[in-house]
Write a protein that holds these residues in place. Structure first.
Motif, PDB file in Angstrom:
ATOM      1  N   LEU A 133     -38.719   9.210   6.328  1.00 29.25           N
ATOM      2  CA  LEU A 133     -40.139   9.379   6.640  1.00 29.25           C
ATOM      3  C   LEU A 133     -40.861   8.035   6.575  1.00 29.25           C
ATOM      4  O   LEU A 133     -41.679   7.717   7.443  1.00 29.25           O
ATOM      5  N   GLU A 134     -40.558   7.235   5.577  1.00 32.80           N
ATOM      6  CA  GLU A 134     -41.169   5.913   5.458  1.00 32.80           C
ATOM      7  C   GLU A 134     -40.808   5.029   6.654  1.00 32.80           C
ATOM      8  O   GLU A 134     -41.652   4.283   7.159  1.00 32.80           O
ATOM      9  N   GLU A 135     -39.575   5.117   7.119  1.00 32.55           N
ATOM     10  CA  GLU A 135     -39.144   4.341   8.279  1.00 32.55           C
ATOM     11  C   GLU A 135     -39.894   4.782   9.537  1.00 32.55           C
ATOM     12  O   GLU A 135     -40.305   3.957  10.354  1.00 32.55           O
ATOM     13  N   ILE A 136     -40.091   6.085   9.686  1.00 31.76           N
ATOM     14  CA  ILE A 136     -40.840   6.606  10.831  1.00 31.76           C
ATOM     15  C   ILE A 136     -42.275   6.082  10.799  1.00 31.76           C
ATOM     16  O   ILE A 136     -42.804   5.623  11.818  1.00 31.76           O
ATOM     17  N   LEU A 196     -40.983  10.741  17.215  1.00 30.92           N
ATOM     18  CA  LEU A 196     -40.984  10.273  15.827  1.00 30.92           C
ATOM     19  C   LEU A 196     -42.021  11.030  14.998  1.00 30.92           C
ATOM     20  O   LEU A 196     -41.771  11.377  13.839  1.00 30.92           O
ATOM     21  N   PHE A 197     -43.184  11.286  15.578  1.00 27.48           N
ATOM     22  CA  PHE A 197     -44.216  12.029  14.871  1.00 27.48           C
ATOM     23  C   PHE A 197     -43.728  13.427  14.507  1.00 27.48           C
ATOM     24  O   PHE A 197     -43.909  13.887  13.372  1.00 27.48           O
ATOM     25  N   GLU A 198     -43.076  14.103  15.455  1.00 27.89           N
ATOM     26  CA  GLU A 198     -42.527  15.437  15.186  1.00 27.89           C
ATOM     27  C   GLU A 198     -41.477  15.382  14.080  1.00 27.89           C
ATOM     28  O   GLU A 198     -41.455  16.238  13.192  1.00 27.89           O
ATOM     29  N   ASP A 199     -40.601  14.382  14.136  1.00 21.37           N
ATOM     30  CA  ASP A 199     -39.595  14.221  13.083  1.00 21.37           C
ATOM     31  C   ASP A 199     -40.264  13.972  11.732  1.00 21.37           C
ATOM     32  O   ASP A 199     -39.837  14.497  10.706  1.00 21.37           O
ATOM     33  N   GLY A 200     -41.322  13.167  11.745  1.00 22.23           N
ATOM     34  CA  GLY A 200     -42.046  12.870  10.510  1.00 22.23           C
ATOM     35  C   GLY A 200     -42.689  14.104   9.909  1.00 22.23           C
ATOM     36  O   GLY A 200     -42.633  14.315   8.694  1.00 22.23           O
ATOM     37  N   ILE A 201     -43.282  14.936  10.761  1.00 23.36           N
ATOM     38  CA  ILE A 201     -43.889  16.181  10.274  1.00 23.36           C
ATOM     39  C   ILE A 201     -42.817  17.083   9.668  1.00 23.36           C
ATOM     40  O   ILE A 201     -43.002  17.665   8.590  1.00 23.36           O
ATOM     41  N   ARG A 202     -41.674  17.179  10.347  1.00 22.63           N
ATOM     42  CA  ARG A 202     -40.571  18.010   9.838  1.00 22.63           C
ATOM     43  C   ARG A 202     -40.098  17.492   8.478  1.00 22.63           C
ATOM     44  O   ARG A 202     -39.945  18.258   7.526  1.00 22.63           O
ATOM     45  N   LEU A 203     -39.908  16.175   8.373  1.00 26.29           N
ATOM     46  CA  LEU A 203     -39.462  15.590   7.103  1.00 26.29           C
ATOM     47  C   LEU A 203     -40.508  15.774   6.010  1.00 26.29           C
ATOM     48  O   LEU A 203     -40.171  16.063   4.861  1.00 26.29           O
ATOM     49  N   SER A 204     -41.769  15.612   6.367  1.00 27.17           N
ATOM     50  CA  SER A 204     -42.848  15.785   5.400  1.00 27.17           C
ATOM     51  C   SER A 204     -42.858  17.208   4.850  1.00 27.17           C
ATOM     52  O   SER A 204     -42.999  17.422   3.638  1.00 27.17           O
ATOM     53  N   ARG A 205     -42.674  18.186   5.729  1.00 27.11           N
ATOM     54  CA  ARG A 205     -42.641  19.585   5.284  1.00 27.11           C
ATOM     55  C   ARG A 205     -41.424  19.857   4.405  1.00 27.11           C
ATOM     56  O   ARG A 205     -41.521  20.598   3.422  1.00 27.11           O
TER      57      ARG A 205
END
Length: 87
Positions: free
Chosen positions: A18-21, A38-47
């Motif tokens: 998430l930090e890398e994204i 990347l934003f979608e991946d970040g949201i998924r990782l954040s959740r």
């Protein structure tokens, strides 16, 4: 498209990803489609990280119950180290 059945990463690995994204998105050099991906991946990782934290909190609450099943709550004591006392 990404695999839906990927093995979940550890909390630490998810947070690092998430930090890398965030770092990549803050750079602003990406095309729109890559930024959205990347934003979608970040949201998924954040959740995923939030869910893991919630699960951990629930486990701790169970462990900190008294013999009658009531939660034992104690105040958090702020520890001030010599390195962090520049308030």
């Amino acid at each position: 498209m990404k695999e839906v059945d990927e093995k979940p990463k550890s909390f630490e690995a998810s947070l690092e990803a998430l930090e890398e994204i965030v770092h990549q998105l803050e750079g602003g050099d990406l095309p729109l489609e890559k930024s959205l991906e990347l934003f979608e991946d970040g949201i998924r990782l954040s959740r995923q990280c939030q869910e893991r934290l919630s699960q951990s909190e629930r486990r701790i609450e169970v462990l900190l119950r008294d013999n009658q099943g009531r939660p034992v709550v104690s105040p958090f004591e702020k520890v001030i180290s010599e390195d962090n006392n520049a308030d």
